[in-house]
Design a protein around this motif. Structure first.
Motif, mmCIF file in Angstrom:
data_model
loop_
_atom_site.group_PDB
_atom_site.id
_atom_site.type_symbol
_atom_site.label_atom_id
_atom_site.label_comp_id
_atom_site.label_asym_id
_atom_site.label_seq_id
_atom_site.Cartn_x
_atom_site.Cartn_y
_atom_site.Cartn_z
ATOM 1 N N PRO A 174 13.043 6.381 29.954
ATOM 2 C CA PRO A 174 13.554 7.467 29.104
ATOM 3 C C PRO A 174 13.939 7.060 27.682
ATOM 4 C CG PRO A 174 14.558 7.529 31.281
ATOM 5 C CD PRO A 174 13.803 6.240 31.199
ATOM 6 N N GLU A 175 14.492 5.861 27.492
ATOM 7 C CA GLU A 175 15.014 5.493 26.172
ATOM 8 C C GLU A 175 13.883 5.170 25.196
ATOM 9 O OE1 GLU A 175 18.538 2.739 24.296
ATOM 10 O OE2 GLU A 175 17.289 1.853 25.827
ATOM 11 N N VAL A 176 13.992 5.725 23.995
ATOM 12 C CA VAL A 176 13.064 5.448 22.904
ATOM 13 C C VAL A 176 13.889 5.065 21.680
ATOM 14 C CG1 VAL A 176 11.273 6.364 21.390
ATOM 15 C CG2 VAL A 176 11.314 7.024 23.794
ATOM 16 N N ILE A 177 13.563 3.945 21.060
ATOM 17 C CA ILE A 177 14.307 3.457 19.896
ATOM 18 C C ILE A 177 13.352 3.321 18.711
ATOM 19 C CG2 ILE A 177 15.985 2.229 21.325
ATOM 20 C CD1 ILE A 177 14.468 -0.358 20.698
ATOM 21 N N GLY A 178 13.941 3.084 17.543
ATOM 22 C CA GLY A 178 13.140 2.796 16.359
ATOM 23 C C GLY A 178 12.172 3.904 15.985
ATOM 24 N N ALA A 179 12.695 5.101 15.749
ATOM 25 C CA ALA A 179 11.822 6.219 15.390
ATOM 26 C C ALA A 179 10.977 5.869 14.172
ATOM 27 C CB ALA A 179 12.667 7.462 15.107
ATOM 28 N N ARG A 180 9.688 6.161 14.254
ATOM 29 C CA ARG A 180 8.748 5.814 13.192
ATOM 30 C C ARG A 180 7.593 6.803 13.210
ATOM 31 N NH1 ARG A 180 7.069 -0.004 15.098
ATOM 32 N NH2 ARG A 180 9.324 -0.163 15.180
ATOM 33 N N GLY A 181 6.668 6.634 12.281
ATOM 34 C CA GLY A 181 5.543 7.556 12.211
ATOM 35 C C GLY A 181 4.247 6.843 11.875
ATOM 36 N N TYR A 182 3.133 7.478 12.213
ATOM 37 C CA TYR A 182 1.804 7.004 11.841
ATOM 38 C C TYR A 182 1.379 7.723 10.563
ATOM 39 C CZ TYR A 182 1.278 5.037 16.552
ATOM 40 O OH TYR A 182 1.426 4.310 17.697
ATOM 41 N N GLY A 183 0.991 6.958 9.553
ATOM 42 C CA GLY A 183 0.575 7.548 8.295
ATOM 43 C C GLY A 183 -0.788 7.048 7.867
ATOM 44 N N ILE A 184 -1.362 7.716 6.881
ATOM 45 C CA ILE A 184 -2.639 7.320 6.301
ATOM 46 C C ILE A 184 -2.357 6.387 5.132
ATOM 47 C CG2 ILE A 184 -4.752 8.131 5.189
ATOM 48 C CD1 ILE A 184 -4.369 10.784 6.641
ATOM 49 N N ALA A 185 -2.945 5.195 5.155
ATOM 50 C CA ALA A 185 -2.697 4.197 4.117
ATOM 51 C C ALA A 185 -3.732 4.321 3.001
ATOM 52 C CB ALA A 185 -2.731 2.798 4.710
ATOM 53 N N VAL B 282 0.860 -1.186 0.000
ATOM 54 C CA VAL B 282 0.000 0.000 0.000
ATOM 55 C C VAL B 282 0.894 1.233 0.000
ATOM 56 C CG1 VAL B 282 -1.893 -1.148 1.222
ATOM 57 C CG2 VAL B 282 -0.144 0.092 2.525
ATOM 58 N N SER B 283 0.298 2.398 -0.157
ATOM 59 C CA SER B 283 1.026 3.667 -0.102
ATOM 60 C C SER B 283 0.657 4.404 1.175
ATOM 61 C CB SER B 283 0.699 4.529 -1.317
ATOM 62 O OG SER B 283 1.138 3.916 -2.511
ATOM 63 N N PHE B 284 1.654 5.111 1.734
ATOM 64 C CA PHE B 284 1.440 5.878 2.956
ATOM 65 C C PHE B 284 1.666 7.363 2.685
ATOM 66 C CE2 PHE B 284 2.062 1.789 5.028
ATOM 67 C CZ PHE B 284 1.135 1.851 6.060
ATOM 68 N N THR B 285 0.927 8.187 3.402
ATOM 69 C CA THR B 285 1.131 9.627 3.320
ATOM 70 C C THR B 285 2.256 10.038 4.261
ATOM 71 O OG1 THR B 285 -0.434 10.073 5.111
ATOM 72 C CG2 THR B 285 -1.328 9.922 2.878
ATOM 73 N N THR B 286 2.556 11.328 4.269
ATOM 74 C CA THR B 286 3.481 11.868 5.259
ATOM 75 C C THR B 286 2.945 11.579 6.662
ATOM 76 O OG1 THR B 286 4.116 13.641 3.746
ATOM 77 C CG2 THR B 286 4.566 13.975 6.094
ATOM 78 N N PRO B 287 3.788 11.092 7.588
ATOM 79 C CA PRO B 287 3.289 10.767 8.936
ATOM 80 C C PRO B 287 2.648 11.976 9.618
ATOM 81 C CG PRO B 287 5.479 9.843 8.590
ATOM 82 C CD PRO B 287 5.218 10.735 7.415
ATOM 83 N N PHE B 288 1.517 11.741 10.261
ATOM 84 C CA PHE B 288 0.863 12.804 11.003
ATOM 85 C C PHE B 288 1.222 12.774 12.482
ATOM 86 C CE2 PHE B 288 -2.073 9.201 10.633
ATOM 87 C CZ PHE B 288 -2.411 8.958 11.948
ATOM 88 N N LEU B 289 1.853 11.704 12.936
ATOM 89 C CA LEU B 289 2.351 11.602 14.305
ATOM 90 C C LEU B 289 3.679 10.861 14.300
ATOM 91 C CD1 LEU B 289 -0.584 10.742 16.785
ATOM 92 C CD2 LEU B 289 0.915 12.733 16.827
ATOM 93 N N GLN B 290 4.637 11.358 15.065
ATOM 94 C CA GLN B 290 5.929 10.703 15.196
ATOM 95 C C GLN B 290 5.971 9.939 16.514
ATOM 96 O OE1 GLN B 290 8.232 10.579 12.879
ATOM 97 N NE2 GLN B 290 7.207 12.032 11.483
ATOM 98 N N THR B 291 6.547 8.748 16.470
ATOM 99 C CA THR B 291 6.595 7.924 17.666
ATOM 100 C C THR B 291 7.857 7.070 17.630
ATOM 101 O OG1 THR B 291 5.383 6.297 18.973
ATOM 102 C CG2 THR B 291 5.222 6.109 16.580
ATOM 103 N N GLY B 292 7.951 6.144 18.560
ATOM 104 C CA GLY B 292 9.076 5.220 18.647
ATOM 105 C C GLY B 292 8.667 4.052 19.523
ATOM 106 N N ILE B 293 9.642 3.273 19.953
ATOM 107 C CA ILE B 293 9.384 2.119 20.806
ATOM 108 C C ILE B 293 9.919 2.428 22.195
ATOM 109 C CG2 ILE B 293 9.815 -0.335 21.161
ATOM 110 C CD1 ILE B 293 10.151 -0.625 18.169
#
Length: 496
Positions: free
Chosen positions: A366-377, A143-154
């Motif tokens: 405190p530690e957050v790894i694997g920066a990722r984002g939520y996008g619209i599919a 599928v295709s994703f848009t620009t992430p609207f929220l940034q997150t991590g683990i």
């Protein structure tokens, strides 16, 4: 009349069919029915506006997860619904909202087919997916994703009292850093020395060095400074202006310092950060008290599976061997398990921030790894992908995304900021130390001025130069013990 009768019969038949389907759905799953009704109400209003203006209608699939999509009063609401409304207003489309049938985000099943919202888009059961859907390489292939609207991590979600470690024996020193304590000790010794020096130089404090005893010895000066630290008045009491200047500025310094210490010590006792030994994923692997896991089949699980980091591989092996025991099905189940047992949940940091904001006994490491984002599919050939990406960027630039984040992530904990406690550094008290230094300098200058005035009057009576009298007074005051001892030895020899 002949034309109206068939139309009326069609309307009545449609209403009966809808009523029957609603009753059947209510027997099967009341929660899903409420979500479906709410979605229909939302899209019906949008459809009417879109039909009037000729807007295209999109079928939107989503998933029930607080605070993105929730069912309240038989209606859907949440962050994703507000985002969808803003996008529809910008891009002029209407929409129908449906909750994903299997309750999954989207992963490849054992048969090779995609489940969840990704599967519904691939089967063309929905046009777009607006949900906390993580952008991954595997999903991007289908599928295709848009620009992430929220940034997150683990991150790691813990209960504050789960891994509380014993306080150290010198825990009372924690409110200040080592540098601050060193500066405080230096300031104390320097102030007491200045107090001792000024009391000796000032003729108003010590008028007759040969006949009077100076009460401000160095030991007495140290005791005077310690009494001020305990907010207690001690003797000797200063009489000269110069000595009072030094004493007053030291009192001001100690009052401000004690206020800062008490405030930071109270924050330390109320905060869980100092008692939280698990700060990183390596700390989580090394301990044996807490079990840890993540959502079964989630992108977080596959992140650890595909990672080459040794620590991440150890986490994956632990979760894979205990799959039936440590992996959870839903996010709500994970939060409940963290609150009720010795369990640490590994998942999206932004969702963990929400849990910590609503449950004050929870905290994210405190530690957050694997920066990722939520996008619209969307489908890969969809014309809406670029339009939605541009609209998301505009919402971010205008601050609307930040507004939605603050709206739905509002904290109910009154003392949440205390979790970010840190010891006071010398820079925070720099102005206080500077004030003390200026006060000590003024005290020494005042003592020299008082001694100069006395030397000037004494030089006029003795018909000597002012400098010679000033030098004699200075030497007599600084070497008084030595002179007294010599005079005692001389008188002892004479008596013998």
């Amino acid at each position: 009349m002949d034309k109206g009768l068939p139309f009326a019969l069609c309307v009545i038949t449609a209403m009966l069919l809808l009523r029957e389907s609603s009753q059947t759905g209510e027997k099967n799953d009341p929660k899903m029915l409420a979500a479906s009704k709410a979605g229909f109400i939302l899209c019906r209003g949008a459809d009417s506006r879109g039909t009037e203006k000729g807007f295209p209608t999109l079928t939107v699939t989503t998933i029930l997860e607080d605070p993105y999509v929730m069912v309240r009063n038989a209606e859907l609401e949440g962050y994703c619904l507000d985002l969808l409304k803003a996008l529809a207003a910008m891009l002029h489309f209407s929409y129908k909202v449906k909750v994903v049938g299997d309750g999954q985000y989207g992963a490849v099943s054992s048969s090779g087919n995609w489940t969840g919202m990704i599967g519904e888009i691939l089967r063309q059961e929905a046009d777009i997916a607006v949900a906390p859907l993580t952008v991954t390489s595997a999903r991007e292939e289908v599928v295709s994703f848009t620009t992430p609207f929220l940034q997150t991590g683990i991150g790691i979600l813990l209960r504050k009292d789960t891994m509380a470690q014993e306080m150290s024996f010198f825990h009372f020193l924690a409110p200040f850093s080592k540098e601050t304590w060193t500066g405080l000790l230096f300031a104390y010794v320097l102030t007491c020395f200045c107090l001792f020096l000024v009391a000796r130089l000032s003729p108003c404090e010590w008028n007759e060095p040969k006949n009077e005893e100076n009460h401000f010895t160095f030991l007495n000066s140290l005791w005077f400074g310690a009494g001020a630290l305990a907010l207690q008045g001690v003797t000797p009491r200063p009489k000269a202006l110069s000595v009072r200047v030094v004493a007053a500025v030291w009192w001001l310094f100690t009052i401000a310092l004690l206020a800062a210490y008490i405030a930071n010590f109270t924050a330390l006792l109320s905060s869980g950060s100092e008692q939280l030994p698990i700060q990183t994923f390596e700390d989580l692997v090394k301990q044996r008290k807490l079990e840890f896991g993540t959502l079964d089949g989630s992108s977080t699980f596959y992140f650890f599976k595909n990672s080459k980091n040794p620590i991440h591989q150890m986490i994956y092996e632990y979760m894979d061997k205990r799959r039936d025991h440590v992996l959870v099905k839903t996010y709500q189940e994970a939060v409940q398990r963290v609150m009720e047992s010795n369990y640490a949940f590994i998942g999206e940091s932004i969702s963990q921030d929400l849990a910590a904001a609503r449950h004050c006994n929870l905290i994210r490491a405190p530690e957050v790894i694997g920066a990722r984002g939520y996008g619209i599919a969307t489908t890969q050939a969809s014309q809406w992908t670029k339009k939605l990406s541009i609209a998301v960027l505009k919402l971010r630039e205008s601050g609307d995304l930040d507004y939605l984040r603050n709206k739905w992530w509002e904290s109910s904990c009154l003392h949440k900021s205390r979790d970010r406690w840190s010891p006071l550094e010398p820079q925070a008290l720099g102005g206080l130390f500077l004030t003390l230094a200026i006060g000590l300098a003024l005290g020494v200058i005042a003592a020299v001025v008082e001694l100069s005035n006395k030397s000037r009057h004494a030089a006029g009576h003795a018909k000597k130069s002012c400098c010679s009298v000033f030098t004699e007074e200075m030497c007599a005051r600084l070497r008084i013990k030595e002179n007294t001892r010599q005079s005692q030895e001389t008188s002892g020899r004479a008596n013998a």
